[in-house]
Design a protein around this motif. Sequence first.
Motif, short mmCIF file in Angstrom:
data_model
loop_
_atom_site.label_atom_id
_atom_site.label_comp_id
_atom_site.label_asym_id
_atom_site.label_seq_id
_atom_site.Cartn_x
_atom_site.Cartn_y
_atom_site.Cartn_z
N ASP A 84 0.78 -1.33 -0.02
CA ASP A 84 0.03 0.05 0.05
C ASP A 84 0.77 1.42 -0.20
N TYR A 152 -5.13 -4.17 1.63
CA TYR A 152 -5.05 -3.54 0.31
C TYR A 152 -4.47 -4.62 -0.70
N ALA A 175 -10.33 -1.01 -3.21
CA ALA A 175 -8.85 -0.75 -3.36
C ALA A 175 -8.72 0.64 -3.99
N HIS A 178 -9.16 3.38 -1.63
CA HIS A 178 -8.02 3.54 -0.73
C HIS A 178 -6.77 4.05 -1.12
N THR A 183 -3.68 1.37 -7.35
CA THR A 183 -4.47 0.49 -7.97
C THR A 183 -4.10 0.65 -9.47
#
Length: 282
Positions: A84, A152, A175, A178, A183
């Motif tokens: 992440d 994630y 995802a 976030h 992504t």
Amino acid sequence: MNNLIKSLMLIFVFIPVCKGQEENISNLPMRKNSLTLLSPSKHYFYPRPVYQLSLTPQQLGHEIDGVMKQFKRIENSIENIFKDDDKYPLMGGSFRIPIWSAIYVNLQKTNINPEFSVTKKLPYAVALSFMGQFDEAIQIGLQLIELDDNNYGAMVFLGMHSAQRKELFDYLEKAFKHNPIKTIYLLDWQSKFLKIEVDDNTSWDFVDSYLRLIIENQNIIEGQPMQLGTAITLSQTIIAKYYCVKEGKRELIECDDNFKRKINRTRRYLNLMIQKQNRKEK
């Protein structure tokens, strides 16, 4: 052992691009080194191979030896790809990933010591996907979500497979909300290097849903830097999906005026990112 040998042999099969897929974008301006094409239906990504190998048995042996010597390092690198953060995956072009995947999966399936089990780790799920064992890979992703619904890496991994299973698209949406830039990076990486099998005749329109996720939420990514290659590929994909050529001119397909404005705004943002990155490289 026989399964391992067969898996390693399959790694080096070159997958050609069919004529229909070339025609999808033949009238659109695409860079010569563009790696991503849409399927004939334009419903999902069809990755082009970034390498074609012709190795002697001795050379193949050296490559396998190299993978074995860096085995744990490659596993850690796969884990880092799905972190992440805001970094673009750097390992995608290495053909050592599918070699590693074949060994990793087969070693696990023949491992009788439960202390060394990796079946609930994301790298194992990624390896299974590289081997085309998608159902098992998805199951591991779902198990990881059960352990931590804010994982994630597992969310975006499952989202990658939503081209196969529409019900997994919710994970891609989560995802994206976030960490939108990472992504986008991971879907760009997957579309180029990890082929996820989809029946083009029965597939749902994954590409439209994915692009709309970006276009409808363009304000989320506006102002954030984007890696040059990803910005170019995303811009090209929007053109390939939503534009057609009429009488020598490129035009937007039929859609409502509000969505047209959002497409144009997203393309302006991407063009700005491309210009900025090109200036940095000069």
